[in-house]
Design an enzyme around this catalytic site. Structure first.
Site, PDB file in Angstrom:
ATOM      1  N   GLY A 251       0.839  -1.194   0.000  1.00 56.62           N
ATOM      2  CA  GLY A 251       0.000   0.000   0.000  1.00 56.62           C
ATOM      3  C   GLY A 251       0.869   1.238   0.000  1.00 56.62           C
TER       4      GLY A 251
ATOM      5  N   ASN B 174       3.525   2.331   2.888  1.00 60.11           N
ATOM      6  CA  ASN B 174       4.939   2.252   2.492  1.00 60.11           C
ATOM      7  C   ASN B 174       5.668   3.552   2.829  1.00 60.11           C
ATOM      8  OD1 ASN B 174       4.630  -0.306   1.413  1.00 60.11           O
ATOM      9  ND2 ASN B 174       4.490   0.387  -0.701  1.00 60.11           N
TER      10      ASN B 174
ATOM     11  N   GLY C  33       8.913   4.212  -5.750  1.00 59.04           N
ATOM     12  CA  GLY C  33       8.384   5.566  -5.747  1.00 59.04           C
ATOM     13  C   GLY C  33       7.995   6.029  -4.359  1.00 59.04           C
ATOM     14  N   ASP C  34       7.464   5.110  -3.549  1.00 59.28           N
ATOM     15  CA  ASP C  34       7.086   5.447  -2.176  1.00 59.28           C
ATOM     16  C   ASP C  34       8.328   5.755  -1.337  1.00 59.28           C
ATOM     17  OD1 ASP C  34       4.454   4.841  -2.936  1.00 59.28           O
ATOM     18  OD2 ASP C  34       4.724   2.737  -2.402  1.00 59.28           O
TER      19      ASP C  34
ATOM     20  N   ASP D 228       7.098  -4.746  -1.067  1.00 58.09           N
ATOM     21  CA  ASP D 228       6.725  -3.329  -1.042  1.00 58.09           C
ATOM     22  C   ASP D 228       7.552  -2.542  -0.039  1.00 58.09           C
ATOM     23  OD1 ASP D 228       4.646  -3.989  -2.808  1.00 58.09           O
ATOM     24  OD2 ASP D 228       3.344  -2.493  -1.895  1.00 58.09           O
TER      25      ASP D 228
END
Length: 328
Positions: free
Chosen positions: A41, A45, A270-271, A307
């Site tokens: 998520g 993250n 990206g997170d 993740d």
């Protein structure tokens, strides 16, 4: 609602966190005999990454009264993330990840009607937003349902009215909504942002640039970053994967090269990038330091499957410069 005493938090974020089931073998899912269960998520993250880098962070959201919801709450607690969690009788969402080849990860969502999709302003709360230094949202949450969309727009307006900095990661997901549905909502979010993050295609979507007819020059990362600031953000960062990023911060242009690494799993990069940037923003660091930490965090994250498993700690990010450093 889980009773958790909230302290003043530098970073507040909210959204849907899910269980992540990932096949351990490459190939058709049919033939994978083992899977790894973890947490995924975008917003959680970012929360975990920011906590590992030393920030004070709170995540708010809804989880089902089920084992996956229990897993997510335990993970957030273990990572030092403060929590404002509503548990309801719906299910906690799931994402199923597999690799047909080594070229990329396929993600299938099971989240329609989930607890996270039933998010309301009461699950976040005006007081939590007002006590934040930065509110971070993504374009994923408004795609989940009408109530989640209304909550996201309410939150950024509330933050802006209270003088809280607003961070928006466009994070367009084609499996959740069509471009014509997403564009006006994402554009409105961007108009309330102090800092906006986007990939090149996401920036073009928000700006209404038609891929079929746009000149090549208008789709270059720096041109997109400049254009994004015209929507109102003080800072616009265009994430361009292994090519690094281009940014316009307080009217000044910046280009940051990526750290060269061997990618194992791109999910969550990206997170990690966003978290690295926001942690340095909270610390009062200059623009170049923010971008350097962001690119290092993103690079570190892709070297580990999952993740949030590969998100770096502060002592790791401070010394990380290349792929070989991960093994030290």
């Amino acid at each position: 609602m889980t009773a958790v005493a909230l302290q003043r938090s530098g970073l507040v974020t909210f959204g849907e966190s899910m269980g992540r089931i990932a096949a351990d073998q490459i190939g058709l899912l049919d033939f994978s005999r083992t899977c790894t269960i973890s947490v995924g998520g975008a917003e959680s993250n970012v929360a975990i990454a920011a906590a590992r880098l030393g920030a004070d962070v709170t995540w708010a959201g809804r989880l089902g009264r089920d084992s996956v919801g229990d897993l997510i709450e335990r993970r957030l607690r273990t990572e030092g993330v403060q929590r404002q969690i509503t548990r309801d009788d719906s299910f906690t969402g799931l994402m199923v990840c597999s690799r047909r080849t080594n070229a990329g990860v396929r993600v299938d969502y099971h989240r329609a009607g989930s607890a996270g999709s039933r998010l309301t302003p009461d699950d976040v709360g005006e007081d939590l937003i007002r006590q934040a230094a930065v509110l971070h949202v993504t374009g994923i949450t408004p795609a989940l349902s009408d109530t989640a969309r209304a909550t996201t727009l309410w939150a950024v307006r509330t933050a802006q009215a209270a003088g809280v900095r607003v961070s928006v990661d466009v994070n367009y997901r084609s499996k959740l909504w069509r471009p014509d549905e997403a564009a006006p909502v994402l554009r409105e979010l961007a108009t309330h942002a102090d800092t906006v993050f986007a990939g090149p295609d996401e920036a073009a979507l928000v700006l209404g640039i038609d891929e079929a007819y746009a000149a090549v020059e208008t789709r270059k990362p720096m041109a997109l970053a400049h254009a994004m600031t015209t929507l109102g953000a003080r800072s616009a960062i265009v994430k361009d994967g292994p090519r690094g990023c281009a940014a316009v911060i307080d009217n000044q242009p910046y280009v940051q090269a990526a750290v060269p690494v061997d990618t194992v799993d791109p999910v969550g990069a990206g997170d990690a990038f966003v978290a690295g940037y926001l942690v340095e923003l909270l610390a009062g660091s200059d623009a170049r330091t923010r971008l350097a930490t962001a690119t290092r965090a993103g690079a570190y994250a892709v070297t580990v499957p999952g993740d949030c498993e590969g998100l770096p700690f502060r002592h790791e990010i401070d010394t990380f410069t290349a792929a070989e450093d991960v093994a030290r």
